[in-house]
Design a protein around this motif. Structure first.
Motif, PDB file in Angstrom:
ATOM      1  N   THR A 161       0.841  -1.203   0.000  1.00 55.30           N
ATOM      2  CA  THR A 161       0.000   0.000   0.000  1.00 55.30           C
ATOM      3  C   THR A 161       0.872   1.247   0.000  1.00 55.30           C
ATOM      4  O   THR A 161       0.660   2.176  -0.789  1.00 55.30           O
ATOM      5  CB  THR A 161      -0.942  -0.004   1.218  1.00 55.30           C
ATOM      6  N   VAL A 217       2.727   1.756  -3.373  1.00 53.26           N
ATOM      7  CA  VAL A 217       1.849   2.268  -4.428  1.00 53.26           C
ATOM      8  C   VAL A 217       1.546   3.747  -4.190  1.00 53.26           C
ATOM      9  O   VAL A 217       1.577   4.561  -5.116  1.00 53.26           O
ATOM     10  CB  VAL A 217       0.560   1.424  -4.528  1.00 53.26           C
ATOM     11  N   GLU A 238       2.409   6.720  -6.768  1.00 53.23           N
ATOM     12  CA  GLU A 238       1.333   7.524  -7.351  1.00 53.23           C
ATOM     13  C   GLU A 238       1.376   8.980  -6.908  1.00 53.23           C
ATOM     14  O   GLU A 238       0.918   9.848  -7.650  1.00 53.23           O
ATOM     15  CB  GLU A 238      -0.031   6.906  -7.028  1.00 53.23           C
ATOM     16  N   ASN A 254      -5.290   6.270  -7.992  1.00 54.13           N
ATOM     17  CA  ASN A 254      -6.222   5.268  -8.497  1.00 54.13           C
ATOM     18  C   ASN A 254      -5.949   3.873  -7.940  1.00 54.13           C
ATOM     19  O   ASN A 254      -6.835   3.228  -7.395  1.00 54.13           O
ATOM     20  CB  ASN A 254      -6.199   5.245 -10.028  1.00 54.13           C
ATOM     21  N   THR A 255      -4.742   3.390  -8.087  1.00 56.21           N
ATOM     22  CA  THR A 255      -4.392   2.060  -7.599  1.00 56.21           C
ATOM     23  C   THR A 255      -4.280   2.055  -6.079  1.00 56.21           C
ATOM     24  O   THR A 255      -4.610   1.069  -5.426  1.00 56.21           O
ATOM     25  CB  THR A 255      -3.072   1.582  -8.242  1.00 56.21           C
ATOM     26  N   SER A 256      -3.843   3.152  -5.508  1.00 61.77           N
ATOM     27  CA  SER A 256      -3.691   3.245  -4.060  1.00 61.77           C
ATOM     28  C   SER A 256      -5.006   2.978  -3.337  1.00 61.77           C
ATOM     29  O   SER A 256      -5.019   2.329  -2.293  1.00 61.77           O
ATOM     30  CB  SER A 256      -3.193   4.637  -3.659  1.00 61.77           C
ATOM     31  N   SER A 257      -6.094   3.462  -3.882  1.00 64.22           N
ATOM     32  CA  SER A 257      -7.399   3.291  -3.232  1.00 64.22           C
ATOM     33  C   SER A 257      -7.731   1.821  -3.031  1.00 64.22           C
ATOM     34  O   SER A 257      -8.235   1.426  -1.975  1.00 64.22           O
ATOM     35  CB  SER A 257      -8.493   3.975  -4.046  1.00 64.22           C
ATOM     36  N   ALA A 258      -7.445   1.016  -4.025  1.00 59.42           N
ATOM     37  CA  ALA A 258      -7.720  -0.422  -3.906  1.00 59.42           C
ATOM     38  C   ALA A 258      -6.844  -1.045  -2.818  1.00 59.42           C
ATOM     39  O   ALA A 258      -7.306  -1.900  -2.047  1.00 59.42           O
ATOM     40  CB  ALA A 258      -7.492  -1.113  -5.241  1.00 59.42           C
ATOM     41  N   TRP A 259      -5.595  -0.618  -2.740  1.00 57.34           N
ATOM     42  CA  TRP A 259      -4.711  -1.149  -1.703  1.00 57.34           C
ATOM     43  C   TRP A 259      -5.131  -0.684  -0.313  1.00 57.34           C
ATOM     44  O   TRP A 259      -5.051  -1.438   0.650  1.00 57.34           O
ATOM     45  CB  TRP A 259      -3.257  -0.785  -1.999  1.00 57.34           C
TER      46      TRP A 259
END
Length: 140
Positions: A9, A12, A16, A23-28
């Motif tokens: 997390t 990423v 970012e 964008n990808t951080s939110s999922a992590w």
């Protein structure tokens, strides 16, 4: 708390934050919350992360958590407000000063605490003044 999920997390977020957008951080962050739970999350993250990551990356993590916890970051904000009241740990202060919202519900308390922090930690005095000036313009 799964250290691999936490480390990924943070990696990423660090990548970012350079390019703008998380964008990808939110999922992590979602994975992190699902794994770790929300109870006393700020304190547990602070203990788990320690000084191994730049405070800016941790502040971004806390900012994302504000939008991705069930209480919209209320518990996180309460904890970071306590860090400011304590006013002893520069790293915690830096994280707390860069949250998604103004510290403290009460403007007068914010001013009092941040003025004290600015005197003790000149390296964050500009940020303290910026928050005080900006909030005074809002007249909540």
């Amino acid at each position: 708390m799964n250290q691999e999920i936490l480390a990924q997390t943070l990696l990423v977020i660090q990548a970012e934050r350079i390019h703008g957008g998380f964008n990808t951080s939110s999922a992590w962050v979602d994975r992190l919350v699902a794994d770790a739970g929300e109870e006393q999350l700020a304190e547990r993250l602070d203990a788990a992360i320690g000084d191994t990551w730049p405070w800016e990356v941790v502040a971004d993590l806390f900012g994302l958590l504000t939008w991705q916890t069930t209480d919209n970051g209320a518990a996180l904000s309460d904890t970071t407000d306590d860090w400011l009241r304590e006013g002893t740990n520069l790293r915690r202060i830096q994280i707390a000063l860069h949250g998604e919202a103004y510290p403290f519900h009460d403007r007068a308390e914010m001013v009092q605490v941040l003025e004290g922090i600015a005197q003790h930690f000149p390296e964050v005095a500009d940020r303290c003044e910026e928050l005080i000036t900006s909030r005074n313009r809002m007249k909540d």
